[in-house]
Design a protein around this motif. Structure first.
Motif, PDB file in Angstrom:
ATOM      1  N   SER A 265     -55.634 123.208  23.157  1.00  0.00           N
ATOM      2  CA  SER A 265     -56.560 122.128  21.983  1.00  0.00           C
ATOM      3  C   SER A 265     -56.067 123.552  20.765  1.00  0.00           C
ATOM      4  O   SER A 265     -55.404 123.179  19.796  1.00  0.00           O
ATOM      5  CB  SER A 265     -57.699 121.935  21.176  1.00  0.00           C
ATOM      6  OG  SER A 265     -57.939 121.059  22.466  1.00  0.00           O
ATOM      7  N   MET A 270     -54.707 121.454  17.736  1.00  0.00           N
ATOM      8  CA  MET A 270     -55.474 119.941  17.885  1.00  0.00           C
ATOM      9  C   MET A 270     -56.513 119.875  17.536  1.00  0.00           C
ATOM     10  O   MET A 270     -57.225 120.489  18.710  1.00  0.00           O
ATOM     11  CB  MET A 270     -54.852 118.807  18.797  1.00  0.00           C
ATOM     12  CG  MET A 270     -53.394 118.597  18.411  1.00  0.00           C
ATOM     13  SD  MET A 270     -52.469 118.369  19.750  1.00  0.00           S
ATOM     14  CE  MET A 270     -53.211 116.425  20.495  1.00  0.00           C
ATOM     15  N   PRO A 273     -59.659 115.646  22.417  1.00  0.00           N
ATOM     16  CA  PRO A 273     -59.796 114.077  22.409  1.00  0.00           C
ATOM     17  C   PRO A 273     -61.090 113.713  22.000  1.00  0.00           C
ATOM     18  O   PRO A 273     -60.774 111.737  21.414  1.00  0.00           O
ATOM     19  CB  PRO A 273     -58.920 114.058  23.803  1.00  0.00           C
ATOM     20  CG  PRO A 273     -59.279 114.728  24.361  1.00  0.00           C
ATOM     21  CD  PRO A 273     -59.356 116.188  23.572  1.00  0.00           C
ATOM     22  N   VAL A 315     -46.659 107.325  19.454  1.00  0.00           N
ATOM     23  CA  VAL A 315     -47.420 108.431  18.918  1.00  0.00           C
ATOM     24  C   VAL A 315     -48.465 108.800  19.473  1.00  0.00           C
ATOM     25  O   VAL A 315     -49.510 110.333  19.562  1.00  0.00           O
ATOM     26  CB  VAL A 315     -48.010 108.467  17.631  1.00  0.00           C
ATOM     27  CG1 VAL A 315     -48.467 109.265  16.723  1.00  0.00           C
ATOM     28  CG2 VAL A 315     -46.247 108.257  16.475  1.00  0.00           C
ATOM     29  N   ARG A 316     -49.650 108.163  19.730  1.00  0.00           N
ATOM     30  CA  ARG A 316     -50.716 108.116  20.150  1.00  0.00           C
ATOM     31  C   ARG A 316     -50.711 108.413  21.538  1.00  0.00           C
ATOM     32  O   ARG A 316     -51.622 108.960  21.936  1.00  0.00           O
ATOM     33  CB  ARG A 316     -51.940 107.330  19.956  1.00  0.00           C
ATOM     34  CG  ARG A 316     -53.732 107.416  20.256  1.00  0.00           C
ATOM     35  CD  ARG A 316     -54.375 108.163  19.761  1.00  0.00           C
ATOM     36  NE  ARG A 316     -55.819 108.882  20.190  1.00  0.00           N
ATOM     37  CZ  ARG A 316     -55.474 109.683  20.490  1.00  0.00           C
ATOM     38  NH1 ARG A 316     -54.856 110.584  20.550  1.00  0.00           N
ATOM     39  NH2 ARG A 316     -57.291 109.724  21.016  1.00  0.00           N
ATOM     40  N   ASN A 318     -47.987 109.900  23.308  1.00  0.00           N
ATOM     41  CA  ASN A 318     -47.608 111.240  23.445  1.00  0.00           C
ATOM     42  C   ASN A 318     -48.975 112.090  23.184  1.00  0.00           C
ATOM     43  O   ASN A 318     -48.618 113.200  23.342  1.00  0.00           O
ATOM     44  CB  ASN A 318     -46.784 111.403  22.236  1.00  0.00           C
ATOM     45  CG  ASN A 318     -45.683 111.177  23.184  1.00  0.00           C
ATOM     46  OD1 ASN A 318     -44.824 110.676  23.703  1.00  0.00           O
ATOM     47  ND2 ASN A 318     -44.196 110.449  21.542  1.00  0.00           N
ATOM     48  N   GLU A 319     -49.818 111.961  22.023  1.00  0.00           N
ATOM     49  CA  GLU A 319     -51.568 112.930  21.529  1.00  0.00           C
ATOM     50  C   GLU A 319     -51.810 113.194  22.759  1.00  0.00           C
ATOM     51  O   GLU A 319     -51.700 114.085  23.531  1.00  0.00           O
ATOM     52  CB  GLU A 319     -51.599 112.152  20.424  1.00  0.00           C
ATOM     53  CG  GLU A 319     -52.490 113.329  19.895  1.00  0.00           C
ATOM     54  CD  GLU A 319     -52.861 112.392  18.262  1.00  0.00           C
ATOM     55  OE1 GLU A 319     -52.305 112.176  17.372  1.00  0.00           O
ATOM     56  OE2 GLU A 319     -54.071 112.219  17.995  1.00  0.00           O
ATOM     57  N   SER A 322     -49.467 115.250  25.204  1.00  0.00           N
ATOM     58  CA  SER A 322     -49.386 116.499  25.007  1.00  0.00           C
ATOM     59  C   SER A 322     -50.371 117.006  25.218  1.00  0.00           C
ATOM     60  O   SER A 322     -51.188 119.064  25.338  1.00  0.00           O
ATOM     61  CB  SER A 322     -49.360 116.799  23.323  1.00  0.00           C
ATOM     62  OG  SER A 322     -50.492 116.477  22.718  1.00  0.00           O
ATOM     63  N   TYR A 323     -52.036 117.343  25.485  1.00  0.00           N
ATOM     64  CA  TYR A 323     -52.907 117.432  26.418  1.00  0.00           C
ATOM     65  C   TYR A 323     -52.614 118.403  27.518  1.00  0.00           C
ATOM     66  O   TYR A 323     -53.538 119.327  28.112  1.00  0.00           O
ATOM     67  CB  TYR A 323     -54.266 116.718  25.945  1.00  0.00           C
ATOM     68  CG  TYR A 323     -54.872 116.274  24.987  1.00  0.00           C
ATOM     69  CD1 TYR A 323     -55.009 117.248  24.056  1.00  0.00           C
ATOM     70  CD2 TYR A 323     -55.120 115.406  24.392  1.00  0.00           C
ATOM     71  CE1 TYR A 323     -56.325 117.220  22.557  1.00  0.00           C
ATOM     72  CE2 TYR A 323     -54.996 114.786  22.994  1.00  0.00           C
ATOM     73  CZ  TYR A 323     -55.982 116.117  21.913  1.00  0.00           C
ATOM     74  OH  TYR A 323     -56.365 115.630  21.380  1.00  0.00           O
ATOM     75  N   SER A 326     -48.931 120.892  27.544  1.00  0.00           N
ATOM     76  CA  SER A 326     -48.554 121.598  26.912  1.00  0.00           C
ATOM     77  C   SER A 326     -49.450 122.821  27.049  1.00  0.00           C
ATOM     78  O   SER A 326     -49.329 124.128  26.712  1.00  0.00           O
ATOM     79  CB  SER A 326     -48.845 121.905  25.113  1.00  0.00           C
ATOM     80  OG  SER A 326     -48.728 120.646  24.757  1.00  0.00           O
TER      81      SER A 326
END
Lengths: 454, 454
Positions: A265, A270, A273, A315-316, A318-319, A322-323, A326
């Protein structure tokens, strides 16, 4: 290497691939001589970039005749040093073999050049109604040839298996420059030993993969992603078992922990969550021809979780991904980690997790241990920051723990040069001897990626 | 074999497995010396029946030291002579290794002794909610060890793949008597060459399989069987493509023809399934956790077929299956057939079928050619009655046609001794050389099933 023979080699290679595709100057070679984490670096005599299978065969034949070693390189995304030179070899990059052809919707197969990236295959299939079953975070750079050579696993193995199961045919070049072409993609073909299956996962030591005939799966357009917050690894495993039984659309189940999420994060800038922190997280992907949200929600109702976030729009989704995806980047940004890629039976994960943390805290109190991985496969990526780069003591102790838990010291990354000395922890002397004999039989001059695996 | 060394061998073997489990008298050996079709017969020195892996290892070690060849035998259901002696070997039957253990519902795996029959595994799993994905007509006698050694395919390969994909772990004995035990059943384990995958399909020439860790699938209790009458092979292929796209529950798709049905109906004394005769038949099995009848019926509505019979109750389903599964028995009752087990791409089946019939009619006008097989895998069993038992001319011509169609001369039966001389039709000299090198590396004294494959 003496200069005269070095020049002779360069001349012969240039005759095959053209002057521009033999890189002998150090600044041109540099990017092929170092892995992306920076942990493995070695100098090669030259980098050669053949354009097709025939050129690969000629290059290998030249190297075999001169007794010069060949290091096959794909997207150079490996993590165990199996694709970069150790010193004095020729790097044979397959990066120009990018052709993707013969998409056959009837047989659900496609022919892919070794140098095509996973992402380019994914793009190629878009809109065809078919998809490739193996996927992983390094998709933009990792190549199909490299994925075959290392039997790549990734995030969908729990549904579709590893690369081995996707290979319906293979074209490869043996050490003497002969080409094996087994590309008809038959479902059943029991005529002699299955050489393609022997080559899958052999890390460039038995043959150079030039092309693969890949099995595809139905593209499942309806998707849902969920991030569950849970108490601990035991709860994560129980959640997995529940989903496996009740959610046929389950495609991926990943795990990570509080400390990893913190790091990611902050690295990505970001929000986290959930409002609060939780000990462990399970990221789940569902895919079906129908909307899988309902079956996922129903199963989630019966699960013992602390919180959940569900996403259906890209979009959501992928978000949420990404946690998880990444983690590697965020960790690398902190320094050069010691990376271990291990697996145990899924039911052994809770105990392994507890013990590995204890072991590291005791052996290297200054170190930071970030765990994440593929819950569905019992596959943990153990990343340790703050160790001396060349001190392998902790790595060995972790792998000894893995062996004790009847796990694998290399789940999906392979042995390369990094795990060579640890191979005997989970393979007997006789098994290693059998592997060596196969290697010697197929590559008598030991020119294909010598020093890798053994 | 001279008498003294023969006696020494028997004594040593008896010391390992006990007197009762070394069969040296000819009437006791007889059933192990002949394959069930009666085509392959050979005399062995003795039949030895070890009780467990340790005894198998000791037996193999003795044979290796004395330079005596070992023929591994499972259920003796092979069709290419790979499991019966050629002369002078010792038959090592795995029939006593029947243990089925460690059914693990969490990992969906089970450990099965090499000598357990497929049917005993199926019975063992009954009621567990799990099932084994590989199935075939010889289930009552064929053993798991034999199925591993030959990479058995069968009727569900289109959904679950062949035996190779079901093997999560393997225990096997190498030629020097060392035991490889890789039984932890990890989904991901890339530590060196995958020796288990090399052994799968090697027909007893690289190691003796003693145990397998098998992946299971969800038991799907709701079933529907349909028999379609169609115009020809092209219509059969089109029907398959339609079902594959629109019927997710599709588990098997078999094909047979008018002449085969005629033979089977008269052999079984059963009525034919439809009032009239039809050129070709497609037998379809669907399995799901929901009732698959509706999706099957819907797809059938859109198909170009001549007639259809659908069954959901077990009795009627078995009846429909018996038209297909009794082909082998009904053919054998007519005489000793020449049997070819070949595969081509599914889309090449119509042309192959036409050409192979033409070829046989021309080459052997007196012969009766019965074709049937696994439509979903492009796998034809070509049975030819009325040929001289030892005249291989027609067999070779059929296999040449297969090679021309880029198919396999052995889809699922293996090479054995029957197809040895045909191997070079679809494998290059270099590929065969690579196989020979692997064989020599792992079995330097050539004691494991010598004469099989090569």
């Amino acid at each position: 290497v003496d200069q005269a023979s070095g020049e002779k080699l360069i001349t012969e290679l240039r005759r095959v691939v053209g002057d521009n595709h033999v890189l002998s100057e150090s600044e041109l070679r540099a990017r092929y001589e170092r892995d992306w984490t920076g942990r493995f670096v070695g100098q090669c005599q030259a980098v050669v970039r053949p354009a097709n299978t025939d050129e690969v065969a000629q290059v290998v034949s030249i190297l075999n005749n001169l007794g010069v070693a060949a290091v096959a390189q794909g997207g150079n995304t490996g993590l165990v040093g199996g694709g970069v030179p150790r010193g004095g070899e020729v790097v044979v990059t397959l990066e120009r073999l990018t052709e993707i052809a013969s998409l056959d919707k009837r047989s659900r197969q496609v022919t892919v050049g070794a140098g095509a990236t996973l992402q380019s295959l994914q793009s190629h299939l878009q809109g065809s109604g078919l998809a490739f079953g193996v996927d992983h975070g390094a998709r933009s750079a990792a190549t199909i040839g490299g994925m075959v050579a290392t039997n790549a696993g990734g995030i969908h193995a729990l549904r579709y298996g590893t690369m081995r199961f996707a290979v319906a045919g293979l074209e490869a070049v043996f050490s003497d420059g002969t080409v094996m072409s087994r590309m008809s993609g038959l479902v059943k073909d029991n005529a002699g030993y299955d050489l393609p299956q022997m080559i899958v996962g052999s890390e460039g030591t038995l043959a150079l993969v030039t092309k693969a005939r890949l099995r595809l799966v139905k593209d499942l357009p309806e998707r849902a992603t969920a991030l569950f917050a849970v108490d601990d690894t035991q709860s994560a495993v129980e959640l997995l078992m529940l989903l496996r039984d009740e959610v046929p659309s389950l495609e991926a189940a990943e795990v990570f922990y509080k400390d990893g999420l913190e790091l990611v994060s902050s690295y990505l800038g970001m929000h986290k969550p959930f409002a609060g922190d939780h000990p462990a997280y399970v990221l789940v992907e569902c895919a079906a021809s129908y909307d899988p949200t309902e079956e996922l929600a129903q199963a989630a109702d019966g699960a013992n979780t602390r919180d959940v976030a569900v996403a259906v729009d890209a979009v959501r989704r992928n978000e949420l991904w990404s946690y998880r995806e990444s983690h590697t980047e965020a960790i690398n940004a902190q320094g050069i980690p010691h990376k271990l890629d291990v697996s145990v039976a899924v039911s052994a994960m809770p105990e392994f997790e507890a013990q590995v943390r204890e072991l590291i805290a005791e052996a290297a109190p200054q170190a930071l241990c970030i765990l994440f991985g593929h819950l569905g496969d019992g596959n943990y990526h153990v990343n340790i920051l703050g160790l001396e780069p060349d001190d392998e003591t902790v790595d060995r102790r972790v792998c000894e723990l893995v062996a004790y838990c009847e796990g694998s010291i290399s789940a999906e990354h392979g042995i390369g040069i990094a795990k060579r000395d640890l191979l005997s922890l989970t393979r007997t002397e006789q098994e290693i001897e059998a592997m060596r004999k196969i290697k010697a039989a197929l590559d008598p001059n030991n020119i294909l990626n010598p020093g890798v695996i053994f």
